[in-house]
Design an enzyme around this catalytic site. Structure first.
Site, PDB file in Angstrom:
ATOM      1  N   ARG A 139       0.806  -1.221   0.000  1.00 22.53           N
ATOM      2  CA  ARG A 139       0.000   0.000   0.000  1.00 22.53           C
ATOM      3  C   ARG A 139       0.847   1.281   0.000  1.00 22.53           C
ATOM      4  O   ARG A 139       0.546   2.229  -0.723  1.00 22.53           O
ATOM      5  CB  ARG A 139      -0.889  -0.013   1.250  1.00 22.53           C
ATOM      6  CG  ARG A 139      -1.982   1.032   1.246  1.00 22.53           C
ATOM      7  CD  ARG A 139      -2.671   1.094   2.611  1.00 22.53           C
ATOM      8  NE  ARG A 139      -3.022  -0.171   3.184  1.00 22.53           N
ATOM      9  CZ  ARG A 139      -4.218  -0.754   3.092  1.00 22.53           C
ATOM     10  NH1 ARG A 139      -5.190  -0.152   2.444  1.00 22.53           N
ATOM     11  NH2 ARG A 139      -4.438  -1.929   3.659  1.00 22.53           N
ATOM     12  N   CYS A 185     -25.823  -2.017  -8.924  1.00 25.62           N
ATOM     13  CA  CYS A 185     -27.204  -2.254  -8.532  1.00 25.62           C
ATOM     14  C   CYS A 185     -27.241  -2.747  -7.088  1.00 25.62           C
ATOM     15  O   CYS A 185     -27.518  -3.917  -6.812  1.00 25.62           O
ATOM     16  CB  CYS A 185     -27.775  -3.303  -9.467  1.00 25.62           C
ATOM     17  SG  CYS A 185     -29.532  -3.200  -9.553  1.00 25.62           S
TER      18      CYS A 185
HETATM   19  N1  LLP Z   1       3.086  -9.211   3.077  1.00 24.00           N
HETATM   20  C1  LLP Z   1       2.069 -10.034   3.385  1.00 24.00           C
HETATM   21  C2  LLP Z   1       2.350 -11.406   3.759  1.00 24.00           C
HETATM   22  C3  LLP Z   1       0.746  -9.566   3.344  1.00 24.00           C
HETATM   23  O1  LLP Z   1      -0.247 -10.382   3.664  1.00 24.00           O
HETATM   24  C4  LLP Z   1       0.498  -8.230   2.953  1.00 24.00           C
HETATM   25  C5  LLP Z   1      -0.863  -7.725   2.877  1.00 24.00           C
HETATM   26  C6  LLP Z   1       1.593  -7.409   2.614  1.00 24.00           C
HETATM   27  C7  LLP Z   1       2.880  -7.937   2.709  1.00 24.00           C
HETATM   28  C8  LLP Z   1       1.438  -5.983   2.186  1.00 24.00           C
HETATM   29  O2  LLP Z   1       0.872  -5.183   3.157  1.00 24.00           O
HETATM   30  P1  LLP Z   1       0.728  -3.590   2.944  1.00 24.00           P
HETATM   31  O3  LLP Z   1       2.120  -3.009   2.962  1.00 24.00           O
HETATM   32  O4  LLP Z   1       0.064  -3.351   1.643  1.00 24.00           O
HETATM   33  O5  LLP Z   1      -0.078  -3.161   4.086  1.00 24.00           O
HETATM   34  N2  LLP Z   1      -7.274  -5.642   0.940  1.00 24.00           N
HETATM   35  C9  LLP Z   1      -6.929  -4.951   2.184  1.00 24.00           C
HETATM   36  C10 LLP Z   1      -5.460  -5.145   2.531  1.00 24.00           C
HETATM   37  C11 LLP Z   1      -5.070  -6.578   2.670  1.00 24.00           C
HETATM   38  C12 LLP Z   1      -3.617  -6.754   2.983  1.00 24.00           C
HETATM   39  C13 LLP Z   1      -3.244  -8.186   2.904  1.00 24.00           C
HETATM   40  N3  LLP Z   1      -1.877  -8.452   3.100  1.00 24.00           N
HETATM   41  C14 LLP Z   1      -7.267  -3.485   2.019  1.00 24.00           C
HETATM   42  O6  LLP Z   1      -7.717  -3.090   0.943  1.00 24.00           O
HETATM   43  O7  LLP Z   1      -7.104  -2.715   2.944  1.00 24.00           O
END
Ligand code: LLP
Length: 434
Positions: A295, A363
């Site tokens: 992110r 919808c």
């Molecule tokens: N590594 C692992 C093992 C993970 O499960 C994740 C995210 C990341 C790295 C990356 O995390 P970040 O830096 O993006 O926070 N769909 C949800 C977020 C799900 C995150 C899942 N794992 C949302 O839209 O907020």
């Protein structure tokens, strides 16, 4: 509104990104449209890489492909000398099709299929991040048939830290489908299994990930300490010394003006310092440190452009301003009650005049992108930008209601380039069989 990176208001009073007028982009490429500030993505990558280099002697930053992955994004990550975290055969396929070096790919997932494991082994991915005993056993069998060398793995461990945006808890025993527990000894048993299979499996070290969209530094420090304590215990019992430690992703971004996540530099520095002091405490040799941000690399670099269609007043209650996309290109408000900011691209210098609800076209009554946002008076045909949509929007998009997925463009130095074409109606029926 959140003007990140190259976003600014130009002399026409329009929103500009990467030197491109968003009103022009909407006209040229149509809406809905994902616009990504390429320079900001690259800058975020470099900030991570440089911060890691500054604060820790050895390591690698992996981009978490689940946040946003396309061929062009894979290429960008390769050019920025980073690794990649993939979590499915599809993400793996995408990366290798952009010629991403397999040895820099870390393959995650709590239920990898046999085909995914075979692909990962045959392609020679850098590490398979093992999540369960059945997976470990399957890798052992498949390695005999398909691997040229030993299969290098990390074990995913649950540190018992659950972090959310503004708070965290130490649960000890984590109720999660991911990884091996420390408290229940399953992580230590998995180490034993790897060591017994040392002729086939090369246990490189451990992985953990405590959550996403996190604003506090402390949970990361706590997780690092717990992991080192765990590694020291393993060393004492088995003699195994990890040469790698992957502490996952999770740094939060700004979705709303009042959001104040720590900078990438502070985040990396804190993590590296916490890790080094824990290693010192346990007299443990410095492992390679891996980070997996998703992110915080692409989130704020992305904006979704929509065209305003119908505007409807429910007297005394609210005004609905409907746009030509919605939950199919951004499921996060419906799924997580995520809050976003928006602006009218062609009215950036006008004073806000009304509080409206920005509605999608699906919808579904719940397809509301933003409830109660203050905007200049909106009219049909206006171009709306929703900010901070560069992570977990395109990658979580759907064809709900048979809406084609938007195009994605990268903008940089006044030049737009398509990195994903807009889906057509023909694409929608391409896999159907009559
Ligand atoms: N590594 C692992 C093992 C993970 O499960 C994740 C995210 C990341 C790295 C990356 O995390 P970040 O830096 O993006 O926070 N769909 C949800 C977020 C799900 C995150 C899942 N794992 C949302 O839209 O907020």
């Amino acid at each position: 509104m959140i003007l990140a990176g190259s976003m600014e208001i130009n002399t026409k009073g329009n929103l500009e990104i990467g030197g491109c007028d968003t009103v022009e982009l909407a006209r040229q490429f149509g809406t809905p449209l994902f616009v990504m500030d390429e320079a900001l993505i690259r800058n975020n990558c470099r900030r991570y890489v440089n911060a890691l280099k500054t604060h820790y002697p050895r390591g690698m930053v992996l981009f978490a492909g689940k946040a946003f992955l396309t061929l062009a994004m894979s290429r960008l990550i390769q050019e920025e000398n980073m690794g990649m975290d993939v979590v499915s055969g599809g993400e793996l396929f995408t990366a290798v099709n952009a010629d991403f070096p397999a040895e820099r790919i870390y393959f995650h997932g709590n239920n990898k299929s046999t085909r995914e494991l075979i692909d990962a082994i045959k392609l020679g991915v850098g590490r398979i991040v093992v999540d369960s005993v059945p997976e470990l056993e399957e890798i052992r069998e498949l390695a005999v048939q398909f691997a040229e060398n030993k299969v290098a793995v990390l074990l995913r461990v649950k540190p018992g830290v659950e972090a959310h945006t503004h708070d965290f808890i130490r649960t000890g025993q984590e109720d999660s489908k991911f990884g091996f527990g420390i408290e229940d000894n399953s992580a230590r048993e998995a180490v034993e299994l790897c060591l017994q299979a040392a002729d086939i499996i090369d246990l490189a070290g451990f992985h953990c990930h405590i959550g996403s969209q996190i604003f506090q530094l402390e949970p990361f420090s706590v997780a690092a300490q717990i992991m080192v304590e765990f590694m020291a215990g393993v060393r004492e019992q088995t003699g195994f010394v990890a040469r790698e430690l992957d502490l996952g992703g999770g740094l939060g971004i700004r979705y709303q003006r009042e959001d104040k996540p720590p900078s990438i530099e502070r985040f990396v520095e804190n993590l590296a310092l916490s890790l080094k002091s824990a290693l010192q405490k346990w007299d443990y040799p410095l492992p390679e440190l891996l980070l997996e941000p998703g992110r915080s690399i692409t989130g704020e670099a992305g904006v979704t452009l929509y065209t305003v269609g119908v505007i409807k007043d429910v007297p005394g209650i609210r005004r609905y301003v409907s746009v030509d996309g919605g939950m199919m290109d951004n499921i996060r408000p419906a799924l997580y009650q995520a809050q976003y900011e928006a602006a009218i691209c062609n009215k950036m210098t006008r004073e806000p005049g009304e509080i409206v609800t920005l509605a999608g076209k699906a919808c579904e009554s719940g397809d509301i992108l933003i409830k109660d946002i203050e905007l200049p008076a909106a009219e049909s045909g206006d171009i709306v930008a929703v900010f901070s949509t560069g992570a977990y929007c395109y990658s979580m998009s759907s064809n709900y209601n048979r809406n084609p997925r938007p195009a994605v463009i990268f903008v940089r130095d006044g030049e737009p380039r398509i990195v994903v074409r807009r889906e057509s109606y023909e694409d929608l029926i391409a896999l159907d069989v009559l």
